[in-house]
Each structure stands twice: as structure tokens, then as C-alpha cells.
Design a protein around this motif. Structure first.
Motif, PDB file in Angstrom:
ATOM      1  N   UNK A  26      17.118   2.791  18.333  1.00 24.99           N
ATOM      2  CA  UNK A  26      16.495   2.668  17.149  1.00 24.99           C
ATOM      3  C   UNK A  26      17.147   1.777  15.845  1.00 24.99           C
ATOM      4  N   UNK A  84      -1.631  13.863  13.999  1.00 30.50           N
ATOM      5  CA  UNK A  84      -1.193  15.418  13.791  1.00 30.50           C
ATOM      6  C   UNK A  84      -0.051  15.848  14.911  1.00 30.50           C
ATOM      7  N   UNK A 128      -4.194  12.097   2.857  1.00 28.94           N
ATOM      8  CA  UNK A 128      -4.927  11.748   3.769  1.00 28.94           C
ATOM      9  C   UNK A 128      -6.376  11.206   3.423  1.00 28.94           C
ATOM     10  N   UNK A 146       8.679   8.233  16.334  1.00 27.45           N
ATOM     11  CA  UNK A 146       9.807   8.927  16.703  1.00 27.45           C
ATOM     12  C   UNK A 146      10.177  10.145  15.922  1.00 27.45           C
ATOM     13  N   UNK A 190      11.154   8.424   5.840  1.00 25.94           N
ATOM     14  CA  UNK A 190      10.397   7.454   6.814  1.00 25.94           C
ATOM     15  C   UNK A 190      11.285   6.059   6.848  1.00 25.94           C
ATOM     16  N   UNK A 225       0.805  -1.144  -0.111  1.00 26.36           N
ATOM     17  CA  UNK A 225      -0.054  -0.082  -0.041  1.00 26.36           C
ATOM     18  C   UNK A 225       0.881   1.336   0.096  1.00 26.36           C
ATOM     19  N   UNK A 267      -5.174   9.106  10.575  1.00 26.05           N
ATOM     20  CA  UNK A 267      -4.490  10.455  10.516  1.00 26.05           C
ATOM     21  C   UNK A 267      -4.035  10.896  11.741  1.00 26.05           C
ATOM     22  N   UNK A 290       0.288   5.013   8.971  1.00 27.33           N
ATOM     23  CA  UNK A 290      -0.447   3.813   9.063  1.00 27.33           C
ATOM     24  C   UNK A 290      -1.834   4.087   8.247  1.00 27.33           C
ATOM     25  N   UNK A 291      -2.262   2.838   7.492  1.00 25.93           N
ATOM     26  CA  UNK A 291      -3.370   2.960   6.637  1.00 25.93           C
ATOM     27  C   UNK A 291      -4.617   3.419   7.475  1.00 25.93           C
ATOM     28  N   UNK A 341       0.982  10.902   8.041  1.00 26.36           N
ATOM     29  CA  UNK A 341       0.277   9.810   7.259  1.00 26.36           C
ATOM     30  C   UNK A 341       1.446   8.295   7.401  1.00 26.36           C
ATOM     31  N   UNK A 401      -3.866  23.574  10.628  1.00 30.15           N
ATOM     32  CA  UNK A 401      -2.969  23.495   9.551  1.00 30.15           C
ATOM     33  C   UNK A 401      -3.186  24.673   8.643  1.00 30.15           C
ATOM     34  N   UNK A 435      13.705   2.011   4.638  1.00 28.97           N
ATOM     35  CA  UNK A 435      13.351   3.323   4.726  1.00 28.97           C
ATOM     36  C   UNK A 435      12.871   3.681   3.284  1.00 28.97           C
ATOM     37  N   UNK A 436      12.342   4.747   3.281  1.00 30.52           N
ATOM     38  CA  UNK A 436      11.557   5.346   2.109  1.00 30.52           C
ATOM     39  C   UNK A 436      11.639   7.019   2.162  1.00 30.52           C
ATOM     40  N   UNK A 437      12.067   7.500   0.956  1.00 31.98           N
ATOM     41  CA  UNK A 437      12.254   8.806   0.756  1.00 31.98           C
ATOM     42  C   UNK A 437      10.883   9.481  -0.106  1.00 31.98           C
ATOM     43  N   UNK A 451      -5.983   5.323   0.394  1.00 35.41           N
ATOM     44  CA  UNK A 451      -5.025   4.249   0.334  1.00 35.41           C
ATOM     45  C   UNK A 451      -4.954   3.813  -1.017  1.00 35.41           C
ATOM     46  N   UNK A 473      21.107   7.293  13.350  1.00 29.46           N
ATOM     47  CA  UNK A 473      19.664   7.571  14.214  1.00 29.46           C
ATOM     48  C   UNK A 473      19.921   7.652  15.446  1.00 29.46           C
ATOM     49  N   UNK A 505       0.818   5.106   1.047  1.00 31.59           N
ATOM     50  CA  UNK A 505      -0.167   6.287   1.863  1.00 31.59           C
ATOM     51  C   UNK A 505       0.633   7.742   1.812  1.00 31.59           C
ATOM     52  N   UNK A 520      10.729   7.808  12.282  1.00 28.76           N
ATOM     53  CA  UNK A 520      10.793   6.561  12.590  1.00 28.76           C
ATOM     54  C   UNK A 520       9.766   5.739  13.209  1.00 28.76           C
TER      55      UNK A 520
END
Lengths: 145, 145
Positions: free
Chosen positions: A123, B85, A80, B104, B131, A75, B83, B79-80, B77, B68, A128-130, A83, A119, A77, B95
Motif C-alpha cells: 500500500x 457497511x 451519511x 483496506x 483515512x 468535498x 454508503x 466516497x460521495x 463513508x 447498527x 491522509x486525514x484524521x 455532501x 502500513x 464526507x 486505506x
DNA sequence: TTAAATGCAAACTATTTGCACGTAA
DNA sequence: TTACGTGCAAATAGTTTGCATTTAA
């Protein structure tokens, strides 16, 4: 092509887990392989039912759950409440156009040299993903504020 | 402290836009400033109504939309269907513990040297975020598969 | 004083679930 | 043949909206 896999892979993966290959599951996976725009459930549904009705929405959800469990689909994300799904399960990054919402896959190698040892202690990174936000190449988007 | 801002900033920001400072908006912003766990709407609601009822859920949504718009709050964002803040609106990374779901904040400087000129031609980056998925320092999480 | 904000309930959207029927293996 | 999958409709969860009442400025 958003993935190195083909529709042949679905047979191996599913059968090895005792899961059935159904026209609906094949259609969902083939649809994700055929397009690179990270569609939503609604978009997949519309696309695979375009010519003749082959699947219901609940079945698309079910198929996507199974395809994720066997590691053929991930998936995405980025917005907002939306999915999206991707048949490219290899590590890669995402560029997201702030004007038109287009999502462009970015090769892993583009940013594969992150120093994860920087990090905070304790942890432990596993991947990871950018995510890059900006404007894509469309003239409309370049023009937009 | 998840932000460099304080509750004083809300006055300036809101007033300069002709928006009212209400107890509900202050409570939402103060709550986000006070905690660093990137709460959901539900969690904010529970927290600020703990002692005496001060706000409804619709008002939390409304307050978050306004906050916002004036740039005091960002959504997260990860987790599926969830949302979260964050009152830390400075660029930073996240992280995400794959075991307990803890999020984190990672300092911007940790990965501030990405070579954005390596992006495919035509794409113009305006910002990015890394991420990282892994296991956090909790013994339970280190232990988990 | 009054335009803007709140609170409630209803509406909406995305997703999940229960169950009778259909079908892949 | 039969356990698994599908389709439908109902249920659930997250979010938005309409509107009468309240309130910040």
C-alpha cells in the motif's frame, strides 16, 4: 478563514483552464471562503440567494464541480447522505461533534507525524486525514450523553 | 475476517433487545461477516439473493438499521453518495485506493498513538479514525498516475 | 396468538441531465 | 460573435415510508 486563497485566485485558476468567471461561480466560491461551517449545496443556495436571487441549484452543483476540478474546493464526507464543501484545500483534519454535528477544522500539524511506513506492504499512501469524533465546546454538547 | 464476532453474536444482541432473528437479518449479517470489501446495499442484495431470493431492498435497509442500532454493524463513508457497511465494529482505520476504489482495513494499533491532547481547547475526543488515500498493491493501480 | 418483520409500491431527497436561452470573453 | 454557462424541468439514484400480508417467538 478556511483557506489561504482569496476570490482573486478563482480568476487565475479558471482562466488558465479556459473556464469562464461568472457571477454564480464567484458567489459560490466567495460564500465558501466567507464561512467555515462546511455548508451543503442547499445551504450555499439559501445563503447566496438571500438578498437577491442569483443562482439556481443546478448551477451551484455545476459551479462546485468546476471549482473542485480546478482544485479550489474539496468535498467533506462525514455524515451519511450529506455532501459538504470546503474552500480549505490544504491538508487538514476534521473534528465532528457527535451532539450538534459541528465540524471543526484541525491544523495539519496537529497530527502530521503519522508513521505511514507502518502500513501493510504494497500500500502506497499519498495523503491522509484524521477524523475525530467527540463533543465540541458548546455547553449543550458537553452536557449531552 | 473483518470482525471478531460470529453469526452467534447476532442472537444474543438481538434477543437482549427484544428484536427478532429473521432469515433476512441473519443473511445480511452473515454476508457482511463473510466479505471484507465493505459492500453497498445493492451489493449485499445481489449477493444474498444470488441463489434464491430471500430478501427485498427495503428489508436490507431495515436490517442494516437494526444491526447498527445493536452495535453489530457500522457504516463506512469514503466516497460521495455511497454508503458502505462493515461488520468490523472495533476501532480501525481505512486505506482507500484512489485508482480502483478498494478499501483496506488498517489495524487500530498502526496509528493508535495520536496525541489527542493537542486538539484545540474545549474539544473532547471520544474516538478517531485515520483515512489514508493512495494506491493499493494491484499492478494496475501502482501503474496509474 | 400476536406484535414485529417483510415486501411491494409510492414518496422523498440528493444529484444529474437535456435543452432553450443568456452572456462572458 | 459564439462557445460556454445558466435555469428550468425532467430523469436518475439512493433511501424511507405506508400498509397489507407473513412469521418468529
Amino acid at each position: 478563514m478556511p483557506s489561504n486563497y482569496t476570490t482573486k485566485d478563482i480568476r487565475k485558476r479558471m482562466q488558465s483552464q479556459g473556464l469562464r468567471i461568472t457571477p454564480q461561480r464567484l458567489a459560490v466560491y466567495a460564500n465558501l471562503l466567507a464561512r467555515s461551517d462546511h455548508p451543503t449545496v442547499e445551504e450555499i443556495l439559501t445563503d447566496i440567494n438571500r438578498d437577491l436571487p442569483i443562482s439556481s441549484k443546478a448551477t451551484i452543483y455545476s459551479a462546485l464541480t468546476v471549482l473542485r476540478e480546478v482544485g479550489l474546493v474539496k468535498e467533506v464526507l462525514l455524515e451519511e447522505g450529506v455532501t459538504r464543501y470546503d474552500a480549505n484545500v490544504q491538508p487538514h483534519h476534521h473534528f465532528c461533534c457527535q451532539n450538534c454535528g459541528a465540524i471543526v477544522d484541525i491544523n495539519w500539524e496537529t497530527f502530521s507525524n503519522l508513521q505511514l511506513d507502518r502500513l501493510p506492504p504494497g500500500l502506497h499512501a499519498e495523503g491522509y486525514e484524521v477524523i475525530i469524533k467527540g463533543k465540541c465546546e458548546r455547553p449543550d454538547c458537553q452536557m449531552a450523553s
